[in-house]
Design a protein around this motif. Structure first.
Motif, mmCIF file in Angstrom:
data_model
loop_
_atom_site.group_PDB
_atom_site.id
_atom_site.type_symbol
_atom_site.label_atom_id
_atom_site.label_comp_id
_atom_site.label_asym_id
_atom_site.label_seq_id
_atom_site.Cartn_x
_atom_site.Cartn_y
_atom_site.Cartn_z
ATOM 1 N N VAL A 6 45.223 78.140 -11.960
ATOM 2 C CA VAL A 6 44.595 78.664 -13.169
ATOM 3 C C VAL A 6 43.818 79.948 -12.839
ATOM 4 O O VAL A 6 43.096 80.006 -11.851
ATOM 5 N N GLY A 7 44.041 80.961 -13.664
ATOM 6 C CA GLY A 7 43.329 82.231 -13.467
ATOM 7 C C GLY A 7 44.047 83.184 -12.535
ATOM 8 O O GLY A 7 43.582 84.293 -12.313
ATOM 9 N N GLU A 8 45.191 82.775 -11.964
ATOM 10 C CA GLU A 8 45.905 83.644 -11.039
ATOM 11 C C GLU A 8 47.313 83.937 -11.556
ATOM 12 O O GLU A 8 47.700 83.532 -12.653
ATOM 13 N N ARG A 21 42.539 81.824 -17.508
ATOM 14 C CA ARG A 21 41.680 80.671 -17.781
ATOM 15 C C ARG A 21 41.539 80.385 -19.261
ATOM 16 O O ARG A 21 41.301 79.251 -19.663
ATOM 17 N N ASP A 37 49.413 89.743 -7.401
ATOM 18 C CA ASP A 37 48.216 89.600 -6.569
ATOM 19 C C ASP A 37 46.960 90.115 -7.282
ATOM 20 O O ASP A 37 45.867 90.126 -6.716
ATOM 21 N N LEU A 43 43.802 90.687 -10.038
ATOM 22 C CA LEU A 43 42.820 89.883 -10.772
ATOM 23 C C LEU A 43 43.198 89.898 -12.248
ATOM 24 O O LEU A 43 43.721 90.878 -12.758
ATOM 25 N N SER A 50 33.503 81.306 -13.733
ATOM 26 C CA SER A 50 33.901 81.003 -15.112
ATOM 27 C C SER A 50 32.710 80.537 -15.942
ATOM 28 O O SER A 50 32.604 80.872 -17.121
ATOM 29 N N LYS A 65 34.906 90.119 -12.032
ATOM 30 C CA LYS A 65 35.063 88.853 -11.312
ATOM 31 C C LYS A 65 34.641 88.946 -9.844
ATOM 32 O O LYS A 65 33.936 88.086 -9.325
ATOM 33 N N GLU A 108 36.032 79.414 -6.974
ATOM 34 C CA GLU A 108 37.191 79.657 -7.835
ATOM 35 C C GLU A 108 37.972 80.820 -7.240
ATOM 36 O O GLU A 108 37.535 81.963 -7.301
ATOM 37 N N ARG A 109 39.118 80.530 -6.686
ATOM 38 C CA ARG A 109 39.852 81.559 -5.945
ATOM 39 C C ARG A 109 40.313 82.702 -6.842
ATOM 40 O O ARG A 109 40.547 83.813 -6.374
ATOM 41 N N ASP A 110 40.469 82.424 -8.145
ATOM 42 C CA ASP A 110 40.930 83.492 -9.026
ATOM 43 C C ASP A 110 39.830 84.531 -9.257
ATOM 44 O O ASP A 110 40.086 85.606 -9.771
ATOM 45 N N GLY A 111 38.609 84.198 -8.861
ATOM 46 C CA GLY A 111 37.530 85.176 -8.973
ATOM 47 C C GLY A 111 37.522 86.159 -7.820
ATOM 48 O O GLY A 111 36.754 87.107 -7.809
ATOM 49 N N ARG A 112 38.368 85.909 -6.828
ATOM 50 C CA ARG A 112 38.373 86.784 -5.657
ATOM 51 C C ARG A 112 39.443 87.865 -5.758
ATOM 52 O O ARG A 112 40.496 87.647 -6.355
ATOM 53 N N PHE A 113 39.182 88.955 -5.125
ATOM 54 C CA PHE A 113 40.180 89.995 -4.930
ATOM 55 C C PHE A 113 41.218 89.446 -3.953
ATOM 56 O O PHE A 113 40.920 88.566 -3.143
ATOM 57 N N ILE A 114 42.445 89.996 -4.030
ATOM 58 C CA ILE A 114 43.520 89.454 -3.185
ATOM 59 C C ILE A 114 43.115 89.411 -1.705
ATOM 60 O O ILE A 114 43.411 88.449 -0.987
ATOM 61 N N ARG A 122 41.315 86.392 -1.092
ATOM 62 C CA ARG A 122 42.090 85.163 -1.257
ATOM 63 C C ARG A 122 42.890 84.854 0.013
ATOM 64 O O ARG A 122 43.105 83.699 0.336
#
Lengths: 107, 868
Positions: free
Chosen positions: A20-22, A39, A59, A61, B550, B567, B585-591, B594
């Motif tokens: 989720v979120g990616e 999300r 990749d 955000l 989030s 983020k 929350e990994r989606d909050g990170r830059f690649i 990650r």
């Protein structure tokens, strides 16, 4: 580009393979496709390669509206692939969830 | 002379009036009264004034003119009435305004419980509101021969503070001389002035006007050192010497010599004597705080007041002028007194009960012995980033400087030519924009050319060199409706590369918007998606217990919407704030964060293992070589941070490469603590003063991977030859003789070049580690997102940083250390922890099966190593 091709549909396995979120990249026919799962809900598919310098959009955000390319921060609408930051637009495709499975349709 | 101290008539007539008593009838007391009357205070207050000088109030600034004026009539009370500008208010003025003046009565005590003041004439006067304006007096340094008795100065010794001082001096010169023979008269023609400050030089000039030979004795080489720096003082000095004044600088007076009870000369600390027949002591002033002390009010250098100019102990007692100490400052020039009087009157009369005094910016303009001098703000640059413009024409006796900080005038000194003082004062007071060519401040201010620089650039000038944005692009953006700098930056990406052009982008956009444009509140947000600055954001996060990106969006963003450009900053903030229990929350990170590697232009990654302090071993090098061979690493390169970079690793191979390397992550990808560059220090170098290698390794081992608002690059050099380039690092240490380490902060040599400022000089390896950690923690907690130390340090101010981090002025050093320790304790090597996937497909390639724009692969040629 791909929009002129005939419609291709691919079933790509469980939706849960995208956190989720990616976003994650897939190959649909010959087309590299990045599928995003924001999300705020829904699924979105764009061509996976940034039209600016070839960056990997999967990749990037993501928020509820755009993906940001990790190379030079160009932003593309998840809905229609339009770029708000001055680069060319990227092709947008349709992604849906059917019985827990990810389905992407080109064209 | 003393008027009656019985109940004033006004009060008998109006028993309902509030009783206002003013102690002190000098300039500030009188000014306060005028301001109170101007706000209708005459109708609401029964006012009584006590002044221990038996005159109406007079303008002390003009004392030097009284002295210079050969005619001494101004001294006479009657003659002065109504005419002489020396008197601010003649005695009639008090009557006209219904004020009872008790001239010559000294108030000796305040009974704060009974709310009465006691006079030295036995009077008892009640008050509802009391104003203390007791001013200050000359300071007489302890010195043999100064005093004839406990209260009487030796005949021939004078202060220079009151009208009495001036008139006695005049009498001494004129009167005595007239009664004496011509030979004796000659003896009375030499004066020594002790103290070469403003007052001393005015006294000296006044005496010189009477034909007296004047010697000024000043303990430092810098005349008027309160107002002037050394160069300006030199120009003044040569002017004064040209006028025949004798200056003795860097000299102290030890003793006043007397002959038959009268002054006959002075003796300096070096034992030499100078014959004279009068001595004027202008060695500074001291606030009159005796009354306040015996009455139980808080006094330090002066009487301590709050922002409403009330004694901090008593809301009924106000203090104004030279006897007031506000936020640590005691002012001795008139500008601040005027400002204080206005605020005091606002509060006392209730015309603006919320009025507050917040201190004064000092600007003085005066004529010292015929030489024009103007000074405002700071005398010299205080930080390495301050701009300093200096003009010197000694032949003409002209010297001018301005000091500019962050585009704002913070100081100016003008000697000899003060023609630009009005414009400079305006720029100083209003903090207005300054001409790009700073010299125009001194020679051409006010021409139409202001703000012309950005507007005059041709449209095709490239403003942002990273993203290739021209001035025309930005202007077009404004024409298309963008209303702020941030909107133009978002639309064009100008300033979004290295960021060094942001200032110019701002100028161009503001010029295109027609002037300053709207204040852009977004400038102060920590991240663009949440309309809060960092301190407010942190407070909200803490009070609401938000531990995930989030949840921060949900609670604090407009409409609860997440925002792509915010983020990363929020992720870093939460990891800093909650080292133990943030929600990852990994989606909050830059690649990069990650996958713990730095993304390259072709979507592959670079792998940089930690090599603390840049020290490696044959075993490590062999392993790196083996990995490079096995995985066909396209490029192996030495980095600027003294490590080895394996470039071109596909994402899906990262875990394997890490495992084969069997080395920890070097964090060459994050907004984080990167490396500590070191020199060889004492182990091998024949110049080394400190063990820089060990300190660098220990520092990197301790603070490795600590995340922050931007990357942190450090260095440790073993001697001032500075081979590790410590002065251009976020934190750079330099060993100096005596086992000490200098700690520089805020240096840079990338997109921006800045020499670091010395934060501290410490005595040990451990202390160096601790102070570095404390600085980094303070930076993590207070810097804006992506704000490097080279912006952070000048923004916070070096003095402030030294106060907080070295002197613990805010008492938070222990907390900073503890929070840093907590972060250090929580460290885990991401290459080890992410050997198992943290999210599905974490290491899946994002660009499948498509030929990419490949980075050309170089064939390595073997060369002899070049040592640096």
């Amino acid at each position: 580009m791909s929009s002129t091709e005939e419609a291709v549909e691919a079933r790509l396995g469980p939706v849960d393979q995208i956190p989720v979120g990616e976003g994650r990249a897939f190959l649909v026919g010959d087309e590299p496709v990045a599928v995003f799962r924001p999300r705020s809900g829904g699924l979105h598919a764009l061509r996976a390669i940034c039209p600016h310098r070839g960056g990997p959009l999967a990749d990037g955000l993501v928020d509820g509206e755009v993906v940001m390319c990790p190379l030079h921060n160009h932003q593309f609408s998840l809905v229609d692939g339009s770029c708000a930051t001055g680069a060319d637009d990227v092709a947008a495709y349709t992604a849906t969830e059917e019985d827990g499975e990810l389905v992407v349709r080109l064209g | 002379m003393t008027q009656t101290a019985e109940r004033p008539e006004t009060e008998q007539e109006n028993p309902s009036k509030t009783r206002l008593v003013v102690v002190g009838n000098g300039m500030s007391g009188a000014r306060a009264l005028e301001e109170i009357l101007a706000r209708g205070g005459g109708d609401t207050f029964a006012i009584e004034v006590f002044g221990d000088e038996p005159y109406g109030n007079y303008n002390r600034i003009l004392l030097s003119e009284v002295l210079a004026n050969a005619a001494g009539e101004a001294v006479d009370n009657e003659d002065a009435d109504g005419e002489d500008e020396l008197y601010l208010n003649p005695l009639d003025w008090y009557d006209e305004n219904g004020i009872t003046l008790h001239a010559g009565v000294r108030i000796v005590r305040i009974d704060r419980h009974a709310k009465v003041v006691y006079g030295d004439d036995g009077s008892v006067t009640p008050y509802d509101t009391l104003v203390l304006a007791t001013g200050s007096r000359s300071f007489f340094p302890p010195m043999e021969g100064m005093w004839a008795s406990k209260t009487e100065l030796t005949p021939g010794v004078f202060g220079f503070r009151s009208l009495d001082d001036a008139t006695s001096m005049l009498a001494h010169i004129a009167g005595d001389a007239a009664q004496r023979s011509s030979t004796l008269e000659k003896e009375h023609r030499t004066a020594v002035v002790i103290g070469g400050g403003l007052l001393g030089l005015e006294a000296a000039a006044g005496l010189q006007a009477h034909g007296v030979a004047v010697h000024v004795v000043h303990p430092t080489e810098v005349l008027m050192n309160q107002q002037l720096e050394a160069e300006a003082s030199k120009v003044l000095r040569s002017k004064l010497e040209d006028m025949g004044m004798h200056l003795h600088l860097g000299v102290k007076t030890n003793e006043i010599l007397t002959d038959e009870g009268r002054v006959s000369g002075v003796r300096f600390t070096d034992g030499s004597d100078l014959a004279c027949d009068m001595v004027v002591v202008t060695a500074g002033i001291r606030p009159n705080i005796g009354l306040a002390m015996v009455s139980g009010l808080e006094t330090q250098r002066a009487i301590v007041v709050d922002d409403k100019l009330r004694s901090v102990d008593d809301d009924s007692i106000f203090v104004v002028g030279e006897c007031a100490q506000h936020r640590g400052e005691v002012y001795g020039v008139v500008g601040p007194l005027w400002e204080q009087a206005a605020v005091l009157a606002d509060v006392v009369t209730g015309s603006n009960p919320h009025a507050e005094y917040h201190g004064s910016r000092l600007a003085t303009k005066l004529k010292v012995a015929g030489v024009d001098v103007a000074q405002m703000g700071v005398k010299v640059p205080e930080r390495s980033s301050d701009e300093f413009v200096q003009f010197s024409e000694t032949g003409r006796g002209v010297y001018q400087t301005v000091v500019i900080r962050d585009g704002t005038l913070i100081g100016a000194t003008l000697v000899g030519d003060v023609s630009k003082v009005a414009a400079l004062t305006q720029a100083f007071d209003s903090r207005s924009a300054l001409p790009e060519e700073r010299i125009k401040l001194l020679f051409d201010l006010g021409s139409a050319a202001d703000a012309a620089s950005a507007a005059d650039l041709p449209d095709d000038t490239q403003i942002c060199n990273c993203n290739g944005v021209s001035k025309g692009d930005l202007v077009a953006c404004v024409h298309d409706g963008a209303e702020s700098v941030s909107a133009c930056m978002a639309a064009t990406r100008a300033g979004k590369g290295c960021g060094s052009c942001k200032g110019l982008v701002k100028e161009v956009v503001e010029a295109a918007l027609g002037g300053a444009g709207a204040e852009d509140p977004a400038e102060h947000y920590y991240v663009p998606g949440i309309p809060l600055d960092k301190p407010t954001l942190m407070a909200e996060i803490r009070s609401r217990g938000l531990k995930s990106v989030s949840s921060v969006f949900a609670e604090l963003a407009p409409d609860g919407k997440d925002h792509v450009g915010s983020k990363m900053g929020l992720t870093a903030l939460l990891r800093m704030m909650w080292p133990d229990d943030h929600v990852d929350e990994r989606d909050g990170r830059f690649i990069n964060d990650r996958v713990h590697a730095n993304i390259q232009r072709d979507g592959t990654f670079s792998v940089v293992p930690r090599m603390s302090g840049g020290v490696t071993s044959p075993d490590q090098l062999r392993r790196i070589a083996d990995v490079a061979d096995k995985h066909e690493i396209p490029m192996v390169k030495l980095t600027g941070g003294q490590r080895i970079d394996l470039l071109g690793v596909p994402k899906e191979k990262l875990q394997e490469v890490w495992a084969d390397l069997d080395m920890p992550s070097g964090w060459a990808y994050g907004k984080s603590f990167r490396t500590v560059k070191t020199c060889v220090g004492t182990d091998f170098c024949r110049f080394g003063l400190g063990d820089s290698t060990t300190l660098g390794i220990d520092m990197e081992e301790r603070y490795k991977g600590i995340e922050g608002p931007a990357k942190m690059k450090l260095a440790v050099s073993g001697c001032p030859r500075n081979c590790a380039e410590s002065m251009v690092k976020d934190v750079g240490l330099v060993a100096i003789e005596g086992g000490q380490w200098q700690i520089y902060v805020g240096g840079a040599a990338g997109a921006t070049i800045r020499k670091g400022d010395i934060l501290a000089t410490v005595d040990s390896h451990d202390e160096a580690l601790r102070i570095t950690g404390r600085f980094l923690q303070y930076y993590r907690e207070n810097a804006n997102w992506l704000e490097r130390t080279y912006d952070f340090v000048p923004r916070m101010g070096l003095d402030h940083l030294i106060g907080v981090i070295v002197d613990d002025a805010e008492g938070i050093a222990d907390e900073l250390d503890a929070r840093m320790q907590e972060t250090v304790d929580r460290y885990a090597d991401p290459w080890a922890t992410d050997q198992t996937e943290a999210t599905p497909g974490q290491f899946h390639d994002a660009l499948p099966l498509v030929p990419l724009p490949q980075v050309p692969i170089r064939t390595s040629s073997s060369r002899e190593g070049v040592s640096s």
